[in-house]
Structure formats: structure tokens, C-alpha cells
Design an enzyme around this catalytic site. Structure first.
Site, PDB file in Angstrom:
ATOM      1  CG  HIS A 208     -42.704 -22.527  19.192  1.00  0.00           C
ATOM      2  ND1 HIS A 208     -41.848 -21.948  18.276  1.00  0.00           N
ATOM      3  CD2 HIS A 208     -42.542 -21.815  20.346  1.00  0.00           C
ATOM      4  CE1 HIS A 208     -41.217 -20.936  18.850  1.00  0.00           C
ATOM      5  NE2 HIS A 208     -41.609 -20.834  20.106  1.00  0.00           N
ATOM      6  CG  HIS A 255     -47.131 -22.251  13.486  1.00  0.00           C
ATOM      7  ND1 HIS A 255     -46.410 -22.751  12.421  1.00  0.00           N
ATOM      8  CD2 HIS A 255     -46.221 -21.947  14.445  1.00  0.00           C
ATOM      9  CE1 HIS A 255     -45.120 -22.754  12.733  1.00  0.00           C
ATOM     10  NE2 HIS A 255     -44.984 -22.264  13.951  1.00  0.00           N
TER      11      HIS A 255
END
Length: 441
Positions: A208, A255
Site C-alpha cells: 500500500h 503494518h
């Protein structure tokens, strides 16, 4: 202390899930109460998955130890009357925990392949929640299937095609690197997993973050000098877009800080090495006699290679989807160019000036998006219904349970590659041909 030890300490600090949880709390996201009893239930449910390499290193019941993706999900926060409630809130819908309590939010999307659902969370800052939900969607399929066609149909086909080339390259390298490094997602607890759609994938680097870095930088590089606009607009767009996507992944609990930094720097390196060749690649795709055969063969070979890097996870299907889309768009642009349906403006007309916004122009743009997206979605659904049963039949794989069938490479690779190859081909050939035929090109 040596430089290596200092770097190891820095990496450890940046990878610490407590920092992710601290950022979530700072933004108003907290885990609901009564986690301990539900965690024991989840550990029993996850016991059969202990052989998965993404689940190694977990100590059952250890709240701070290293844990795999997907742990501690499907939490059951307390009802106002004290009773337990099942996890039934999805897609950002909110319900009240109590008269004076913050509202709760569930996962953005249920993982249709693994059956995972994100745990509920207490959210006290809903503007930030909505902002970061939007930020994380800038790296999901819905955004891509709207963004790239919009560029190709309404703005500038050349820029759209080259954005796709860069996107495919960056995402492919990012997905393969994940399967080589094999670092798990941040441990939960302490992290609250607001999204689980990509939870079965590895964590390092954040794709991402890579996409959120590559797309705005490439947009500015490709359009500045080709279109007339102040450079300051691009210099504002890049950090806003990039920081929104990157911070959203930490907010969602998907993350660590290290994953985000690595994804950003990795993208800068990829762009520095490969951006000078984008023009050459795009020209080859359009003009070379055997370009379609080379494109299809190369993308298919890359897909097969990526499927050999690790055991099954949703990242394999995503990689095949990315490669199929890129191959389809490239092949469609080859056919469109040779038929003369869409011609790029000559160099002597550059830089291009934006046309005045009129009702007719706006109406045609909306019409192109509506007609084009309906056609693309029909193609996608039809190809889905054809390719999965066909692949199961060819390779003698039971298709009673589609979820299990798609965990076989022989099903997932052709299904994703062919389906999204046709989607890409439709975007650059079938849909522009329809526009030409009905007079709205």
C-alpha cells in the site's frame, strides 16, 4: 556499540507493535473490553493453522509476544446490559457500546478466501477513522478499477497506460519481496486489526505504501511539461497522498513503521532505476509486431514464478490479478493503436491545456464512466463464472468449495490472470470501441 548493533536496535524499535498500538490510541482507536476470554476461544479456533509459516513464533496467550497475521480476531465486546455480542458489524458500520461510550467499528471488508473478520474496536475520533478508511482504499481494487479507466477514458490515455506500467512493476516487486522476506503482520494484541482482507499476506514491505508513493510521484513526472499546470500543485499532491496512504496502514493495524518506511524507500529506488524505460516499454507495447505474444508470455511467466515463492496466501491471487490487468491493458492498447481508435496528440501540440469545463464535456465524461464501468464489471463477473469451474474441470480439482479450490495454483492463477486480463483488455479496447461506435469518444 557498533554501527550494526545500532541499526539492529533501530530496526527493532521501528518494528515494535507497541508503537503501532500507541499510534492507534493517539488516533482514538482502542480494543474493546473483555478480550481475554475471547482470545482463548480464538486460539482454539486457530490451532489447526499452526503449521503455516506466517503463524510461527506465536506463544498462545502471550499478549506481547510475536504473533502471526489474523490472531485475536472476531472479538465480542460487551453489550450495554453486560451480555456478550457476536461480531456482526462490518464495512465501517457503527453501533453503540453504551450510552456514554465511544462507538465501535468493525473490519472494512471480510476476507472472502480465509473467512477472517476484523475485531471490533472502540473508535472515539470518527473523522480520523473516515479519513484513514479513505486512505487505505487508495490502495485497494475498487480504487484501481475506477482510477486507471478514468485516466484512460477521460483525461490522457498515454499517462494512464504508463501509470499502469509503473504500478504493475512496483506492485509485482513488492509482492514478491514480501514472500521472500516473510515477516508477519504486527502482533495482535497489542495492535487492533481494523482490516483483515490482506491479513494472510506477509508484512514487509507495505505494498500500500509502495502504491501510495509510486502513483502520485509518477502522475507528476508524467504530466508536468505535458499539461499546463503549476508545479506547486504536484508538490502538494505527492506528500498529501503518500502520507495519507502510509499512515492509514499503521492506523488499520496492518503494518509496522518499518514496513512503511521500507515500502517508501523501495519505491523510490524502483522509480529511479526503471522510470527512464517507461516510455520505451509503452512504445513497444503499442507498435511492436509481436508485442501481444511477448506481453502475455512474460506476464504469465512472472505470475508462475511468484506462485512458487511461498505457500498459498491472498498475495498470490493479487499478484496474478495485477499481472493480468497489466497484460490486458497493454494488449488492448496495441490493438487500439493499430486500429487508430485512440491517437495520442503530436509532440508539437505540447504542453496541453485543459479544455473549458462545459455541461457537454462533463456529461460525456460521466456517460463514459457509467457505460464503461458497467461493461467492465459485466466482463469481470462473466469471466469469474467461466474460469473457475473450467480450471477445476481441466485440473480435476473439486469445485464444491470455491474457497478451497482457489487455494490451488492451477485454479487461482488462470482465474485471476484471465479474468483481469480481459478486464484490462476491455478498458483499452472494447470500451473505447463502444465509445467510438456511439459517438462519445
Amino acid at each position: 556499540m557498533s554501527l550494526r548493533q545500532r541499526l539492529a536496535q533501530l530496526v527493532g524499535r521501528l518494528q515494535d507493535p507497541q508503537k503501532v498500538a500507541r499510534f492507534q490510541r493517539l488516533c482514538g482507536v482502542e480494543a474493546p473490553p473483555r478480550r481475554s476470554a475471547d482470545r482463548r476461544e480464538d486460539e482454539k479456533a486457530e490451532a489447526p493453522l499452526a503449521g503455516d509459516p506466517r503463524l510461527r513464533g506465536r506463544q498462545p496467550g502471550a499478549p506481547g509476544g510475536p504473533q502471526p497475521p489474523g490472531s485475536d480476531r472476531n472479538q465480542c465486546p460487551a453489550k450495554p446490559d453486560g451480555g456478550g455480542a457476536p461480531n456482526g458489524v462490518r464495512n465501517g458500520l457503527a453501533a453503540e457500546l453504551g450510552p456514554a461510550s465511544p462507538r465501535r467499528a468493525g473490519a472494512l471488508r471480510r476476507n472472502s478466501l480465509t473467512g477472517e473478520e476484523g475485531q471490533l474496536a472502540r473508535v472515539s475520533n470518527w473523522p480520523l477513522y473516515c479519513l484513514f478508511c479513505f486512505g487505505t482504499e487508495l490502495g485497494n481494487e475498487l480504487f484501481y478499477i475506477l482510477f486507471f479507466p478514468f485516466w484512460i477514458w477521460n483525461l490522457d490515455p498515454l499517462v494512464g497506460r504508463r501509470l499502469v506500467v509503473i504500478w504493475v512493476l512496483v506492485m509485482y516487486l513488492g509482492q514478491c519481496t514480501k514472500d521472500i522476506i516473510r515477516w508477519p503482520r504486527p502482533a495482535s494484541p497489542p495492535v487492533v486489526k481494523l482490516e483483515v482482507f490482506y491479513n494472510s499476506e506477509y508484512s514487509m514491505p507495505s505494498t500500500h505504501a509502495m502504491s501510495g508513493t509510486a502513483i502520485p510521484i509518477s502522475m507528476v513526472l508524467l504530466t508536468y511539461g505535458r499539461w499546463q499546470y503549476p508545479l506547486i500543485y504536484g508538490l502538494i499532491l505527492i506528500p498529501c497522498w503518500c502520507s495519507l496512504v502510509c499512515l492509514s496502514r499503521i492506523y488499520m493495524g496492518m503494518h509496522s513503521i518499518l514496513d512503511i518506511i521500507a515500502g517508501f524507500l523501495y519505491t523510490i529506488l524502483i522509480l529511479a532505476v526503471f522510470y527512464p524505460f517507461v516510455d520505451l516499454i509503452d512504445n513497444f507495447n503499442q507498435t511492436h509486431k509481436y508485442a501481444p505474444f511477448i506481453i502475455i508470455g512474460l506476464h504469465l511467466a512472472l505470475g508462475i514464478f511468484s506462485f512458487t515463492l511461498d505457500t498459498w496466501s491472498t498475495s498470490r491471487g493479487d499478484t496474478a490479478e495485477i499481472l493480468g490487468s497489466g497484460a490486458g491493458i497493454a494488449c488492448g492498447s496495441h490493438v487500439t493503436y493499430n486500429m487508430g481508435l485512440v491517437l495520442d496528440p503530436s509532440l508539437d501540440t505540447l504542453p496541453l491545456a485543459g479544455p473549458p469545463i462545459t455541461v457537454t464535456l462533463f456529461g460525456k465524461a460521466i456517460l463514459r464512466i457509467l457505460i464503461g464501468m458497467v461493461f467492465v464489471l459485466i466482463i469481470r463477473d462473466v469471466m469469474k463464472k467461466i474460469t473457475i469451474p473450467l480450471a477445476c474441470k481441466i485440473f480435476n480439482i473439486p469445485c464444491d468449495d470455491i474457497r478451497k479450490a482457489r487455494q490451488h495454483m492451477e485454479v487461482e492463477l488462470p482465474y485471476r490472470y484471465i479474468t483481469y486480463g480481459m478486464v484490462g483488455f476491455s478498458i483499452t479496447f472494447f470500451v473505447p470501441y463502444i465509445f467510438f461506435f456511439i459517438g462519445i469518444s
